[in-house]
Design a protein around this motif. Structure first.
Motif, PDB file in Angstrom:
ATOM      1  N   PHE A 123     -34.522 -32.717   3.677  1.00 14.99           N
ATOM      2  CA  PHE A 123     -33.827 -31.759   2.818  1.00 14.99           C
ATOM      3  C   PHE A 123     -34.735 -30.570   2.507  1.00 14.99           C
ATOM      4  N   LYS A 124     -36.020 -30.822   2.262  1.00 12.37           N
ATOM      5  CA  LYS A 124     -36.971 -29.735   1.988  1.00 12.37           C
ATOM      6  C   LYS A 124     -37.087 -28.813   3.198  1.00 12.37           C
ATOM      7  N   ARG A 164     -34.014 -26.706   3.362  1.00  9.77           N
ATOM      8  CA  ARG A 164     -34.060 -25.668   2.336  1.00  9.77           C
ATOM      9  C   ARG A 164     -34.998 -24.525   2.757  1.00  9.77           C
ATOM     10  N   ASP A 165     -36.137 -24.855   3.370  1.00 13.31           N
ATOM     11  CA  ASP A 165     -37.087 -23.832   3.828  1.00 13.31           C
ATOM     12  C   ASP A 165     -36.488 -22.973   4.941  1.00 13.31           C
ATOM     13  N   LEU A 213     -33.302 -22.451   5.461  1.00  6.76           N
ATOM     14  CA  LEU A 213     -32.258 -21.631   4.848  1.00  6.76           C
ATOM     15  C   LEU A 213     -32.857 -20.424   4.124  1.00  6.76           C
ATOM     16  N   ALA A 214     -33.958 -20.630   3.424  1.00  5.45           N
ATOM     17  CA  ALA A 214     -34.612 -19.514   2.715  1.00  5.45           C
ATOM     18  C   ALA A 214     -35.081 -18.452   3.712  1.00  5.45           C
ATOM     19  N   GLU A 255     -31.923 -16.659   5.012  1.00  5.59           N
ATOM     20  CA  GLU A 255     -31.405 -15.725   4.010  1.00  5.59           C
ATOM     21  C   GLU A 255     -32.282 -14.485   3.914  1.00  5.59           C
ATOM     22  N   THR A 261     -21.413 -24.856  -2.369  1.00  2.00           N
ATOM     23  CA  THR A 261     -22.703 -24.877  -1.677  1.00  2.00           C
ATOM     24  C   THR A 261     -22.504 -24.733  -0.173  1.00  2.00           C
ATOM     25  N   LEU A 271     -22.512 -27.155   1.669  1.00  2.68           N
ATOM     26  CA  LEU A 271     -23.326 -28.230   2.226  1.00  2.68           C
ATOM     27  C   LEU A 271     -22.477 -29.461   2.514  1.00  2.68           C
ATOM     28  N   GLU A 292     -24.785 -28.456  -7.091  1.00  8.64           N
ATOM     29  CA  GLU A 292     -25.963 -27.907  -6.429  1.00  8.64           C
ATOM     30  C   GLU A 292     -26.404 -28.838  -5.308  1.00  8.64           C
ATOM     31  N   GLU A 293     -27.103 -28.278  -4.332  1.00  5.25           N
ATOM     32  CA  GLU A 293     -27.465 -29.022  -3.134  1.00  5.25           C
ATOM     33  C   GLU A 293     -28.211 -30.324  -3.411  1.00  5.25           C
ATOM     34  N   PRO A 294     -29.280 -30.321  -4.233  1.00  6.63           N
ATOM     35  CA  PRO A 294     -29.981 -31.594  -4.475  1.00  6.63           C
ATOM     36  C   PRO A 294     -29.087 -32.647  -5.123  1.00  6.63           C
TER      37      PRO A 294
END
Length: 123
Positions: A7-8, A11-12, A14-15, A18, A46, A48, A96-98
């Motif tokens: 997941f981390k 997220r990285d 995706l950042a 973006e 989300t 997701l 939220e995603e988490p």
């Protein structure tokens, strides 16, 4: 399986995506109230989709499965082998995603416990 690590990494990525879109002035369309606005209204929020492939032969045949899935906010598709299910979140709006990923993992863990209970009853 390192779900938090995966997941981390997601997220990285995706950042970075973006950031690259912002530089090109083509950001994702995001609404303060509705979250990510997508072509599929069912994915608003989300956007997701968390899916887990599990083998639950007793749960997959149980008549209560649709009720359990509804209670957990999940949907299921048949997998490639007997007793295999692909379980995924039904909703993404307002979560939220988490929290979404954790809810799906907790729900699947509960279904795995039901599988153990059904197996114990059968013995």
């Amino acid at each position: 399986v390192d779900v938090p690590g995966a997941f981390k990494r997601l997220r990285d990525v995706l950042a970075r995506l973006e950031g690259a879109l912002e530089v090109r002035r083509r950001p994702f369309v995001r609404h303060d109230r509705w979250g990510m606005l997508l072509a599929d209204p069912g994915s608003t929020g989300t956007g997701l989709l968390v899916s887990l492939r599990v083998r639950l032969p007793r749960v997959s045949c149980d008549k209560a499965l649709p009720e359990w899935l509804a209670d957990f906010g999940l949907v299921a598709e048949p997998g490639h082998s007997p007793g295999e299910l692909v379980l995924m979140n039904k909703y993404a709006l307002g979560v939220e995603e988490p929290a979404l990923a954790n809810a799906v993992m907790r729900s699947v863990a509960a279904l795995c416990e039901r599988e153990k209970d059904l197996e114990a009853r059968r013995s």
